[in-house]
Design a protein around this motif. Structure first.
Motif, PDB file in Angstrom:
ATOM      1  N   UNK A 147       0.611  -1.059  -0.211  1.00  0.00           N
ATOM      2  CA  UNK A 147       0.139  -0.153   0.217  1.00  0.00           C
ATOM      3  C   UNK A 147       0.868   1.019   0.455  1.00  0.00           C
ATOM      4  N   UNK A 148       2.029   0.474  -0.089  1.00  0.00           N
ATOM      5  CA  UNK A 148       3.241   2.535   0.416  1.00  0.00           C
ATOM      6  C   UNK A 148       2.714   2.370  -1.110  1.00  0.00           C
ATOM      7  N   UNK A 149       2.576   1.826  -1.967  1.00  0.00           N
ATOM      8  CA  UNK A 149       2.718   2.260  -4.077  1.00  0.00           C
ATOM      9  C   UNK A 149       1.409   2.837  -4.398  1.00  0.00           C
ATOM     10  N   UNK A 150       0.303   3.218  -3.345  1.00  0.00           N
ATOM     11  CA  UNK A 150      -1.062   2.989  -3.912  1.00  0.00           C
ATOM     12  C   UNK A 150      -0.692   5.325  -3.748  1.00  0.00           C
ATOM     13  N   UNK A 151      -1.653   5.360  -5.583  1.00  0.00           N
ATOM     14  CA  UNK A 151      -1.157   7.322  -5.020  1.00  0.00           C
ATOM     15  C   UNK A 151      -3.132   7.260  -5.487  1.00  0.00           C
ATOM     16  N   UNK A 178      -5.310   9.805  -5.247  1.00  0.00           N
ATOM     17  CA  UNK A 178      -5.617  10.735  -6.243  1.00  0.00           C
ATOM     18  C   UNK A 178      -6.111  10.128  -7.380  1.00  0.00           C
ATOM     19  N   UNK A 179      -5.112   9.281  -7.627  1.00  0.00           N
ATOM     20  CA  UNK A 179      -5.810   8.359  -8.753  1.00  0.00           C
ATOM     21  C   UNK A 179      -6.281   7.485  -9.070  1.00  0.00           C
ATOM     22  N   UNK A 180      -6.621   6.838  -7.996  1.00  0.00           N
ATOM     23  CA  UNK A 180      -7.363   6.018  -7.899  1.00  0.00           C
ATOM     24  C   UNK A 180      -9.480   6.075  -6.816  1.00  0.00           C
ATOM     25  N   UNK A 181      -8.851   6.578  -6.608  1.00  0.00           N
ATOM     26  CA  UNK A 181      -9.846   7.981  -6.133  1.00  0.00           C
ATOM     27  C   UNK A 181     -10.519   7.111  -4.716  1.00  0.00           C
ATOM     28  N   UNK A 182      -9.647   7.174  -3.595  1.00  0.00           N
ATOM     29  CA  UNK A 182      -9.624   6.496  -2.249  1.00  0.00           C
ATOM     30  C   UNK A 182      -9.719   8.160  -1.243  1.00  0.00           C
ATOM     31  N   UNK A 183      -9.772   7.459   0.002  1.00  0.00           N
ATOM     32  CA  UNK A 183      -9.698   8.685   0.941  1.00  0.00           C
ATOM     33  C   UNK A 183      -8.610   8.597   1.622  1.00  0.00           C
ATOM     34  N   UNK A 184      -7.991   9.348   0.979  1.00  0.00           N
ATOM     35  CA  UNK A 184      -6.486   9.547   1.902  1.00  0.00           C
ATOM     36  C   UNK A 184      -6.623   9.588   3.092  1.00  0.00           C
ATOM     37  N   UNK A 185      -7.297   9.604   4.225  1.00  0.00           N
ATOM     38  CA  UNK A 185      -7.542   9.883   5.213  1.00  0.00           C
ATOM     39  C   UNK A 185      -7.515   8.314   5.825  1.00  0.00           C
ATOM     40  N   UNK A 186      -8.589   7.911   5.480  1.00  0.00           N
ATOM     41  CA  UNK A 186      -8.709   6.949   5.737  1.00  0.00           C
ATOM     42  C   UNK A 186      -7.226   5.648   4.985  1.00  0.00           C
ATOM     43  N   UNK A 219       1.291  -9.470 -10.322  1.00  0.00           N
ATOM     44  CA  UNK A 219      -0.087  -9.637 -11.667  1.00  0.00           C
ATOM     45  C   UNK A 219      -0.969  -8.834 -11.747  1.00  0.00           C
ATOM     46  N   UNK A 220      -1.125  -7.660 -10.649  1.00  0.00           N
ATOM     47  CA  UNK A 220      -1.479  -6.380 -10.329  1.00  0.00           C
ATOM     48  C   UNK A 220      -0.749  -5.130 -10.644  1.00  0.00           C
ATOM     49  N   UNK A 221       0.340  -4.778 -10.056  1.00  0.00           N
ATOM     50  CA  UNK A 221       1.080  -3.364 -10.419  1.00  0.00           C
ATOM     51  C   UNK A 221       1.806  -3.436 -11.500  1.00  0.00           C
ATOM     52  N   UNK A 222       2.421  -4.246 -11.719  1.00  0.00           N
ATOM     53  CA  UNK A 222       3.730  -3.982 -12.965  1.00  0.00           C
ATOM     54  C   UNK A 222       2.660  -4.091 -13.952  1.00  0.00           C
ATOM     55  N   UNK A 263      -7.113   1.452 -11.350  1.00  0.00           N
ATOM     56  CA  UNK A 263      -7.774   2.140 -10.234  1.00  0.00           C
ATOM     57  C   UNK A 263      -8.247   0.268  -9.985  1.00  0.00           C
ATOM     58  N   UNK A 264      -8.516   0.124 -11.317  1.00  0.00           N
ATOM     59  CA  UNK A 264      -9.005  -1.450 -11.118  1.00  0.00           C
ATOM     60  C   UNK A 264      -7.968  -2.827 -10.620  1.00  0.00           C
ATOM     61  N   UNK A 265      -6.433  -2.013 -10.659  1.00  0.00           N
ATOM     62  CA  UNK A 265      -6.017  -3.676  -9.749  1.00  0.00           C
ATOM     63  C   UNK A 265      -5.869  -3.393  -8.600  1.00  0.00           C
ATOM     64  N   UNK A 266      -5.788  -2.238  -8.015  1.00  0.00           N
ATOM     65  CA  UNK A 266      -6.024  -1.160  -6.795  1.00  0.00           C
ATOM     66  C   UNK A 266      -6.892  -2.183  -6.262  1.00  0.00           C
ATOM     67  N   UNK A 267      -8.579  -2.016  -6.983  1.00  0.00           N
ATOM     68  CA  UNK A 267      -9.543  -2.546  -6.087  1.00  0.00           C
ATOM     69  C   UNK A 267      -9.753  -4.371  -6.496  1.00  0.00           C
TER      70      UNK A 267
END
Length: 176
Positions: free
Chosen positions: A87-91, A93-101, A143-146, A152-156
């Motif tokens: 999860x250190x790799x997630x952006x 803003x790009x994924x649309x997640x709540x950064x505080x959560x 399988x997901x990030x590389x 964002x679909x991969x992060x989901x």
């Protein structure tokens, strides 16, 4: 003091109380695990039901379940570490997640990982599925990030897989 030096007394007390603190911490683990799951749900919209491109490591969890307590604790701790690294790799803003959560979820996971580290001796936990777990997370990342540029679909999909891991670890700790 009957010929016992203070450093020896401290070591004896440390040996007696650390396992007690660990047991107390394992009771608290489930509360924090529930909090992580809640924060994971609150990151974005509904968690996807889409099939993950990599099979869930059920056999690894079954092997961990049958192992000694120190290995179980190490397995959960290492799992949390791999999830944190992922999860250190997630952006957000790009994924649309709540950064505080997300930040709070990672703080809670980090706390769990650090507290679990206090419960186990490194000497007693060598070979507790750490290589197999590491291989799984390398395959998961591949399988997901590389090559997806943080799609964002991969992060989901990762979020859905994380839910399954958190639930399985919760059950593993609850059974100790």
């Amino acid at each position: 003091m009957l010929g016992v030096r203070r450093p020896e007394v401290i070591l004896i007390l440390f040996g007696v109380f650390v396992p007690t603190f660990c047991c107390e911490w394992l009771r608290r683990y489930t509360d924090l695990s529930d909090r992580c799951l809640s924060l994971l749900w609150d990151l974005g919209g509904p968690i996807t039901e889409e099939e993950f491109p990599l099979p869930f490591p059920r056999q690894l969890y079954k092997r961990a379940e049958k192992s000694q307590t120190a290995c179980k604790v190490t397995f959960v701790r290492d799992n949390l570490g791999h999830i944190l690294d992922l999860y250190q790799q997630v952006n957000t803003t790009r994924v649309g997640w709540d950064a505080d959560n997300l930040e709070e979820m990672l703080i809670v996971m980090h706390r769990q990982k650090e507290e679990l580290s206090l419960c186990v001796s490194r000497a007693k936990t060598d070979g507790c599925f750490s290589k197999a777990l590491r291989r799984y997370y390398v395959r998961l990342t591949n399988a997901t990030l590389n090559g997806t540029d943080g799609d964002s679909n991969m992060w989901e999909l990762i979020r859905s897989e994380t839910k399954m891991h958190l639930q399985q670890m919760h059950l593993l700790v609850a059974a100790m």
